[in-house]
Write a protein that holds these residues in place. Structure first.
Motif, PDB file in Angstrom:
ATOM      1  N   PHE A 295     108.355  50.457  10.397  1.00 14.21           N
ATOM      2  CA  PHE A 295     108.586  49.527   9.291  1.00 14.21           C
ATOM      3  C   PHE A 295     107.925  48.179   9.565  1.00 14.21           C
ATOM      4  CE2 PHE A 295     110.875  46.120   7.232  1.00 14.21           C
ATOM      5  CZ  PHE A 295     111.037  46.565   5.932  1.00 14.21           C
ATOM      6  N   THR A 296     108.123  47.672  10.775  1.00 15.54           N
ATOM      7  CA  THR A 296     107.687  46.309  11.094  1.00 15.54           C
ATOM      8  C   THR A 296     106.171  46.168  11.085  1.00 15.54           C
ATOM      9  OG1 THR A 296     109.722  45.909  12.301  1.00 15.54           O
ATOM     10  CG2 THR A 296     107.851  44.521  12.892  1.00 15.54           C
ATOM     11  N   LEU A 297     105.512  47.268  11.372  1.00 20.34           N
ATOM     12  CA  LEU A 297     104.055  47.239  11.405  1.00 20.34           C
ATOM     13  C   LEU A 297     103.442  46.829  10.067  1.00 20.34           C
ATOM     14  CD1 LEU A 297     102.080  47.848  13.646  1.00 20.34           C
ATOM     15  CD2 LEU A 297     102.083  50.234  12.939  1.00 20.34           C
TER      16      LEU A 297
ATOM     17  N   PHE B 205     119.409  40.780   9.834  1.00 21.81           N
ATOM     18  CA  PHE B 205     118.607  41.595   8.920  1.00 21.81           C
ATOM     19  C   PHE B 205     118.068  42.843   9.616  1.00 21.81           C
ATOM     20  CE2 PHE B 205     115.094  42.978   6.333  1.00 21.81           C
ATOM     21  CZ  PHE B 205     115.557  42.774   5.040  1.00 21.81           C
ATOM     22  N   CYS B 206     117.594  42.659  10.834  1.00 23.08           N
ATOM     23  CA  CYS B 206     117.033  43.802  11.579  1.00 23.08           C
ATOM     24  C   CYS B 206     118.102  44.863  11.834  1.00 23.08           C
ATOM     25  CB  CYS B 206     116.445  43.328  12.907  1.00 23.08           C
ATOM     26  SG  CYS B 206     114.921  42.405  12.693  1.00 23.08           S
ATOM     27  N   ALA B 207     119.291  44.413  12.227  1.00 22.62           N
ATOM     28  CA  ALA B 207     120.358  45.368  12.553  1.00 22.62           C
ATOM     29  C   ALA B 207     120.889  46.046  11.298  1.00 22.62           C
ATOM     30  CB  ALA B 207     121.489  44.651  13.281  1.00 22.62           C
ATOM     31  N   GLU B 208     121.073  45.267  10.248  1.00 21.97           N
ATOM     32  CA  GLU B 208     121.757  45.819   9.079  1.00 21.97           C
ATOM     33  C   GLU B 208     120.818  46.518   8.097  1.00 21.97           C
ATOM     34  OE1 GLU B 208     124.042  42.624   7.434  1.00 21.97           O
ATOM     35  OE2 GLU B 208     125.308  42.457   9.231  1.00 21.97           O
ATOM     36  N   GLN B 209     119.609  46.022   7.997  1.00 20.63           N
ATOM     37  CA  GLN B 209     118.704  46.568   6.976  1.00 20.63           C
ATOM     38  C   GLN B 209     117.607  47.462   7.558  1.00 20.63           C
ATOM     39  OE1 GLN B 209     119.519  46.067   3.817  1.00 20.63           O
ATOM     40  NE2 GLN B 209     121.199  44.722   4.434  1.00 20.63           N
TER      41      GLN B 209
ATOM     42  N   ASP C   8     109.337  39.020  15.662  1.00 16.52           N
ATOM     43  CA  ASP C   8     108.539  40.253  15.750  1.00 16.52           C
ATOM     44  C   ASP C   8     109.232  41.249  16.677  1.00 16.52           C
ATOM     45  OD1 ASP C   8     106.626  39.196  14.110  1.00 16.52           O
ATOM     46  OD2 ASP C   8     105.151  38.825  15.695  1.00 16.52           O
ATOM     47  N   GLU C   9     109.673  40.761  17.818  1.00 15.98           N
ATOM     48  CA  GLU C   9     110.313  41.658  18.785  1.00 15.98           C
ATOM     49  C   GLU C   9     111.510  42.359  18.156  1.00 15.98           C
ATOM     50  OE1 GLU C   9     111.859  40.005  22.560  1.00 15.98           O
ATOM     51  OE2 GLU C   9     113.286  41.659  22.476  1.00 15.98           O
TER      52      GLU C   9
ATOM     53  N   GLN D 248     105.209  45.029  20.039  1.00 13.99           N
ATOM     54  CA  GLN D 248     105.734  46.358  19.679  1.00 13.99           C
ATOM     55  C   GLN D 248     106.260  47.043  20.952  1.00 13.99           C
ATOM     56  OE1 GLN D 248     102.918  49.100  17.834  1.00 13.99           O
ATOM     57  NE2 GLN D 248     104.350  50.807  18.018  1.00 13.99           N
ATOM     58  N   GLY D 249     105.491  46.948  22.029  1.00 17.51           N
ATOM     59  CA  GLY D 249     105.940  47.513  23.305  1.00 17.51           C
ATOM     60  C   GLY D 249     107.213  46.840  23.803  1.00 17.51           C
ATOM     61  N   LEU D 250     107.235  45.513  23.694  1.00 17.72           N
ATOM     62  CA  LEU D 250     108.400  44.751  24.156  1.00 17.72           C
ATOM     63  C   LEU D 250     109.651  45.108  23.356  1.00 17.72           C
ATOM     64  CD1 LEU D 250     109.578  42.373  25.841  1.00 17.72           C
ATOM     65  CD2 LEU D 250     108.808  40.849  23.996  1.00 17.72           C
ATOM     66  N   GLY D 251     109.509  45.133  22.043  1.00 12.14           N
ATOM     67  CA  GLY D 251     110.655  45.468  21.196  1.00 12.14           C
ATOM     68  C   GLY D 251     111.147  46.883  21.455  1.00 12.14           C
ATOM     69  N   SER D 252     110.218  47.792  21.680  1.00  9.68           N
ATOM     70  CA  SER D 252     110.603  49.169  21.997  1.00  9.68           C
ATOM     71  C   SER D 252     111.358  49.219  23.318  1.00  9.68           C
ATOM     72  CB  SER D 252     109.351  50.060  22.088  1.00  9.68           C
ATOM     73  OG  SER D 252     108.641  50.042  20.871  1.00  9.68           O
ATOM     74  N   ALA D 253     110.873  48.463  24.291  1.00  7.18           N
ATOM     75  CA  ALA D 253     111.530  48.430  25.600  1.00  7.18           C
ATOM     76  C   ALA D 253     112.949  47.888  25.472  1.00  7.18           C
ATOM     77  CB  ALA D 253     110.719  47.565  26.568  1.00  7.18           C
ATOM     78  N   GLN D 254     113.112  46.850  24.668  1.00 10.63           N
ATOM     79  CA  GLN D 254     114.434  46.257  24.492  1.00 10.63           C
ATOM     80  C   GLN D 254     115.399  47.272  23.873  1.00 10.63           C
ATOM     81  OE1 GLN D 254     115.846  43.506  25.479  1.00 10.63           O
ATOM     82  NE2 GLN D 254     117.762  43.921  24.393  1.00 10.63           N
ATOM     83  N   MET D 255     114.927  47.970  22.851  1.00  5.77           N
ATOM     84  CA  MET D 255     115.783  48.978  22.215  1.00  5.77           C
ATOM     85  C   MET D 255     116.070  50.111  23.191  1.00  5.77           C
ATOM     86  SD  MET D 255     117.380  49.343  19.414  1.00  5.77           S
ATOM     87  CE  MET D 255     118.626  50.607  19.138  1.00  5.77           C
ATOM     88  N   ALA D 256     115.057  50.518  23.931  1.00 11.66           N
ATOM     89  CA  ALA D 256     115.240  51.588  24.920  1.00 11.66           C
ATOM     90  C   ALA D 256     116.283  51.174  25.950  1.00 11.66           C
ATOM     91  CB  ALA D 256     113.907  51.895  25.615  1.00 11.66           C
ATOM     92  N   TYR D 257     116.237  49.909  26.344  1.00  8.05           N
ATOM     93  CA  TYR D 257     117.218  49.413  27.306  1.00  8.05           C
ATOM     94  C   TYR D 257     118.632  49.495  26.732  1.00  8.05           C
ATOM     95  CZ  TYR D 257     119.890  46.664  30.529  1.00  8.05           C
ATOM     96  OH  TYR D 257     120.850  46.279  31.418  1.00  8.05           O
ATOM     97  N   GLN D 258     118.776  49.016  25.519  1.00 11.50           N
ATOM     98  CA  GLN D 258     120.122  49.029  24.917  1.00 11.50           C
ATOM     99  C   GLN D 258     120.672  50.445  24.809  1.00 11.50           C
ATOM    100  OE1 GLN D 258     120.673  46.810  21.301  1.00 11.50           O
ATOM    101  NE2 GLN D 258     119.569  45.041  22.098  1.00 11.50           N
ATOM    102  N   LEU D 259     119.833  51.352  24.349  1.00  8.00           N
ATOM    103  CA  LEU D 259     120.291  52.736  24.182  1.00  8.00           C
ATOM    104  C   LEU D 259     120.696  53.325  25.529  1.00  8.00           C
ATOM    105  CD1 LEU D 259     117.614  54.173  21.678  1.00  8.00           C
ATOM    106  CD2 LEU D 259     120.000  53.598  21.157  1.00  8.00           C
TER     107      LEU D 259
END
Lengths: 588, 588
Positions: free
Chosen positions: B125-127, B50-54, B115-116, B299-310
């Motif tokens: 959006f998640t907020l 859901f997170c990836a597609e929507q 949440d992450e 929120q910080g953790l999820g941002s870090a994960q996305m930053a890592y992937q990018l």
């Protein structure tokens, strides 16, 4: 937003007491005949006034409005063009330019302070002038007499602006693969074709011409050459002629620096003139790059200074909570400056910014000696020191500058995240300084690989001895002096070990460079704080009591709270590259 | 921009191997009857999809478009409302909500992972969902039966949304001075009048009602009480009724998080209902705040994960320069992942993000035990541990999250500064997590002042022993284990010294709190890396070879390169508050 107040007291202190500019300039005849300390102070005051009254008011509206591009040309935010004209007419673009071509001939040691003010007042606006001055420097160093005579007066006067056109989509940090081509013509000129990106000030409406310095490969060669490519051709008598096949492809949408035009540039058989020798373009470009690198470090410094002013002022006004141990005034809420954590943030910014200004001035001083010193030994030593310090000034000032803006934003709490306080713009604007003109990683690799171990630590050892001679410290600073000496010895030992290992571990330099640069930076700032504390005490009779006391207190703060970072970064260097290189690329 | 891939392999590893969720849930009957590991894995997969597609596809357009305000109501970016409806219908808002009122009753240990993912896909959006879940938590903990029955089902189902209305212009970190007033009515309700600012999700078009939890003072009292104030009144049968005097005064222009509505809210005799006891509003609000604090850390953790992937993806594709010692493939240019400095940046992000996820899961686990454990001793211990860990999770995860985004941006070079790569948005979005829900300075003061020295180090000592018991480490990790024990002892000694000095030095706690929290965070991450390396080795038969090897390598990286930060921060704590407090306010 509070009005910008240039820290002229700090600036004068560095010139007069810390680096004894009077003595330095006496040793540089070309400067001595133009400038004394009182004139320098007057120039600082004049610049401070212009930055506060003319430039700073453009900054926030310029961010909101941004540059616009109509498909043909770029328009800067409202007010930029008029203020740039005044700025140019005031002689500020040509401040450190060659008097022979209309520049004011001022030393860089003074110029860095004006640069700092400009960046404090507006990153985006000041960048246009910095690129122009850098282009002029490069043309002066490497251009033919004819090019100098035709272009320098208009650049120094700010009638025309300069730009540095290096990056292509496939060529950023690595310029070997640039594809822009130059075809020799029978009249000695070249026809340039290709495309560049991320060109700061690539087009705008501040000046009637933009003079591009373009890296390209001459047809049939894989070497890189540098060309002067004006937006409009210039007639033999220096007037604007026909358009020159230089067009804007697009303007980037950036995180910040929105008043600065970052352009995709296209050259379609544009007329260009070789600067320096064929295939030696990188050497020529580096003259401009090194100049810009210092300037971009100062972008970080100026941003930090503004961030400090904004956050310190807010901390003295914003009422929240009570001082530990009770309000000193019996108020219902105290200004947040009473809280240790708020002070910690402000002190971090302040201690690093004051020392950062010393780094800028010292680097400027080395550049002046390298250019003007009569004594050739002194001149050559200064050249080596300027080369050593330039990557540090670029990276360490811009890294600490960004940190300062983020820290200042934290002082504002929620108000720091919204536009109106101005601090979030500073964070966005200052961020680019860590990236462009060679990322800070590239600076660190240059520093460690070329400047430190490139000559087996000869220059850095020479530099540390020289620095020692500048410090005839008072007895009261014996413990700080000893602390620095121990750290310095450890720095030398750690870097010497890297120098020994580098042949067996080819990835080592690249892997530990950033921490090596940071260790050096924090160590150097320790020296600067010692010098500032010492010289202020020695000159106590001429300085305000509070000024002298603050310098002692900030020095103590730096040694207690920030100098320990040297050891951390040296530990990380010592940990080597094994854990960095062992993962396969797929494991990332 | 690359599509987001939730790190479900890492998440499953933490649940299964590192924290043995199966055993934990067996000990919590309310969870055990709803959930087993396979179901948890299926929920993770469903959420990831859901997170990836929507959600992710909304993120960049949502930043560009932002929320809009027509003077009456707020419109979220295109697509938000439709996706939020699907998200709500999927049961995600009520994932950890009470089954009695329509929630899914899932443990927080699982919830933090969802949440992450949400924050990775879109902070803004998640907020909206996080605030809704937090409001429901608070209403469930402190609200009357009537309020619970009327509001919880609609909040869990995501038909309505929640908001937390605390801040006023003069009252941010310090809530004593709030001015919003509540006047008691004869029917037991209150009339609320006043104004709040910085209200995240204060108004929007995602749901048909917004349920505000508002701090106000009851007329005649200086105590603070908490009120439920719906945007639209709710009829006895749970339907939307009349408007309730709750209006939007303005919407802030922010650095980032532009898809999230940050509102000035005005209450004009709005009908409100007391939650919990009068004058005990802060206690009630802190139930929500603590929940939100963990969420904001994530929120910080999820941002870090996305930053890592990018950035990792970019580093594997972007060709610039040659590997030290020559290209491994003989190419003209190698992907920049070959360069030590690029690896260093990616490894810093990765090592801190993987450990950060362990912190999130462990904090979630303590919350679950605190809520569901049958054994009262275990339940009380978990309550203490959750209180200890919450400020760390909020501050350390959001600080490291922002660092990760900035570091990832650096990997992109110039491309990181322009909008299209998506990384500069992450930097702007993640920045707020260090500020809101109590600045990270406030978290640190809570941590050091209340959680560490507030009980003379009893809880932290208990926590370290408990952590020890979790680690029946293999012999191969003896040296790391010893290293951690020494650092931990030093941490305890340094904090014990602060505890002794705090009465003579009232400013000490405030002045050294941030460094104390950072020291603890880096130390804790050392424990997590040891646990991850050890548990992956023990479970090597069930895990991919490359996964186990990477965990060993990242552990080695962490110990070599990041763990040394513990000592630095302890040095800074030890340096005390003298150099911080000695300057007079005028000297700033």
């Amino acid at each position: 937003m509070i009005p910008f107040q240039a820290p002229t007291e700090e600036m004068n202190f560095l010139l007069r007491q810390v680096f004894d500019a009077a003595a330095v300039w006496q040793g540089l005849p070309a400067i001595a005949e133009l400038l004394d300390l009182d004139t320098a102070t007057a120039i600082l005051e004049e610049g401070a006034k212009f930055c506060a009254e003319q430039i700073q008011p453009l900054n926030q509206p310029g961010d909101t409005q941004g540059v616009s591009f109509n498909g043909l040309s770029v328009k800067t935010p409202d007010g930029y063009a008029a203020v740039f004209r005044q700025y140019a007419e005031g002689g500020w673009v040509g401040l450190c330019g060659e008097p022979e071509y209309g520049g004011m001939g001022m030393p860089k040691m003074l110029g860095v302070l004006l640069d700092e003010m400009g960046y404090s007042a507006s990153n985006a606006f000041t960048l246009y002038a910095a690129l122009t001055a850098g282009a002029a420097l490069c043309i002066h160093a490497h251009g033919s007499e004819a090019l100098k005579a035709l272009y320098l007066p208009k650049l120094y006067s700010g009638e025309w602006a300069g730009a540095m056109d290096m990056t292509e989509p496939q060529s950023g940090s690595d310029l070997r693969t640039i594809a822009t081509r130059a075809v020799p013509q029978s009249d000695g000129s070249y026809r340039i074709s290709g495309s560049k990106m991320f060109i700061t000030g690539g087009d705008h409406d501040l000046t009637s011409n933009v003079i591009h310095l373009v890296l390209a490969k001459i047809q049939g060669s894989d070497g890189i050459s540098l060309f002067l490519v004006p937006k409009f051709k210039v007639t033999a008598d220096g007037e604007i002629g026909d358009a020159n096949g230089v067009t804007v492809g697009a303007v980037e949408h950036k995180m910040g620096l929105k008043g600065s035009a970052t352009c995709v540039m296209n050259y379609d058989d544009a007329e260009g003139y070789l600067i320096g020798r064929a295939n030696r373009g990188l050497v020529c470009m580096f003259t401009m790059m090194n100049y810009e690198r210092l300037s971009i470090g100062i972008q970080g410094l100026g941003s930090a200074q503004m961030a400090y002013q904004l956050s310190a002022s807010y901390a003295k006004e914003r009422l929240q909570g009570l001082a530990a141990g009770g309000s000193p005034t019996g108020a219902k809420a105290d200004p947040i400056i009473v809280h240790g954590d708020v002070r910690r943030m402000l002190l971090n910014i302040r201690a690093l910014t004051d020392a950062g200004r010393a780094l800028a001035v010292m680097t400027g001083m080395q550049l002046d000696k390298a250019k003007y010193a009569a004594d050739s030994e002194e001149q050559q030593q200064a050249t080596r020191f300027a080369a050593l310090l330039t990557p540090v000034a670029k990276a360490f000032l811009s890294d600490r500058g960004f940190d300062a803006c983020v820290t200042a934003q934290q002082v504002f709490g929620g108000h720091g995240y919204i536009g109106e306080t101005g601090i979030e713009q500073l964070v966005r604007d200052a961020r680019i300084a860590q990236i462009y003109e060679g990322t800070n990683g590239i600076q660190a690799i240059d520093f460690l690989g070329r400047k430190l171990v490139g000559d087996n630590l000869a220059t850095v050892t020479e530099f540390f001895s020289w620095l020692q001679q500048q410090q005839s410290c008072d007895e009261v600073f014996a413990s700080q002096k000893q602390q620095l000496q121990q750290l310095q010895q450890r720095f030398v030992d750690v870097i010497a070990a890297v120098n020994q290992q580098k042949h067996d571990q080819p990835a080592l330099i690249n892997a530990v460079a950033v921490d090596a640069l940071d260790a050096f930076g924090y160590l150097l700032y320790g020296h600067f704080w010692l010098m500032m504390a010492d010289k202020s005490l020695k000159a106590a009779a001429q300085l305000p009591v509070a000024f002298v006391q603050r310098k002692q207190q900030l020095m103590q703060y730096y040694f207690a709270k920030l100098l320990p970072r040297v050891s951390l970064h040296l530990d990380v260097v010592t940990a080597g590259d094994e854990t960095i290189m062992q993962l396969s690329a797929d494991d990332f």
